[in-house]
Write a protein that holds these residues in place. Sequence first.
Motif, PDB file in Angstrom:
ATOM      1  N   GLY A   1       0.798  -1.211   0.000  1.00  0.00           N
ATOM      2  CA  GLY A   1       0.000   0.000   0.000  1.00  0.00           C
ATOM      3  C   GLY A   1       0.824   1.251   0.000  1.00  0.00           C
TER       4      GLY A   1
ATOM      5  N   LEU B   1      -8.269   4.322  -0.223  1.00  0.00           N
ATOM      6  CA  LEU B   1      -7.092   3.535   0.112  1.00  0.00           C
ATOM      7  C   LEU B   1      -6.125   4.268   1.023  1.00  0.00           C
TER       8      LEU B   1
ATOM      9  N   ARG C   1      -7.090  -4.622   0.714  1.00  0.00           N
ATOM     10  CA  ARG C   1      -7.165  -3.645  -0.355  1.00  0.00           C
ATOM     11  C   ARG C   1      -7.658  -4.258  -1.654  1.00  0.00           C
TER      12      ARG C   1
END
Length: 265
Positions: free
Chosen positions: A66, A194, A201
């Motif tokens: 991420g 996000l 995710r």
Amino acid sequence: MRSWGWKAEAGVFLGVAFVAAGVFGAVQPATGIPPEVVQLTQFGPAVAVLALAVLWPARIRRRLTGTPRADTRGARAGAPAGWLLLTAPLITALSAGAYALVHAGPVFTDPRALSHPFLLVALAQWVGACGEELGWRCLLQPLLRTRFGPLTASVLVGLVWGVWHVGVFTRPPAYAAGFLAATVAMSVVLGLALERIRKGRLLLTGGFHALVNLGMLLFMDEESGAVVPMLLFGAASLAAAALWAVRAGARTPGVTIAAARHSAL
């Protein structure tokens, strides 16, 4: 390598994603897999992720975790995830509601009228959406976030995502414009969400993507090439993105230069 490494990653990713999608599209008729169930082109971005993982395994592993860690401090996993999944039916409702007014009545496709069982279609849509989102939101978004703020990174991903659907540009310009507006707007929604989601995710972005696709399948007819429903879809997506941008406000952190440089190593 540090100064252009992220560009190399992005270039290889985009090159493989476009080529792989073209190859999958060419071979799909020979596989016998119905495009209305799942389009193999959706797995082009996933193949691109695999290619990058071979070239830069440690770096790509970090991308897939991420955005930079500082960007998710104080995140509450449940709230943004729930709002994200609720945004998909909101886009469908806005699109279909406006289209019903223009069309002098609602458009609805009975799931039982589909050529394949709806459960199969829904599952295949989700798997295909995950094939795309593994590349767009789980790799390219974090990669661009090392150099740009969340909004800029999301817009860039949305533009690439839209252009990647090259078949759209065989339609009238207004149709393509509506589609690009939708991909950019939905990318903003996903990108801002996000920023505050730590886990799941791929499942969440794939779920959002699939819900939008299924909503359009059942309540719109933009796949026929009609311009008006696509323009309304784009407008509804922009409205949803505006809500997310207002909600994010000053809470959406920007990536510092030092963090960007560190993440790009």
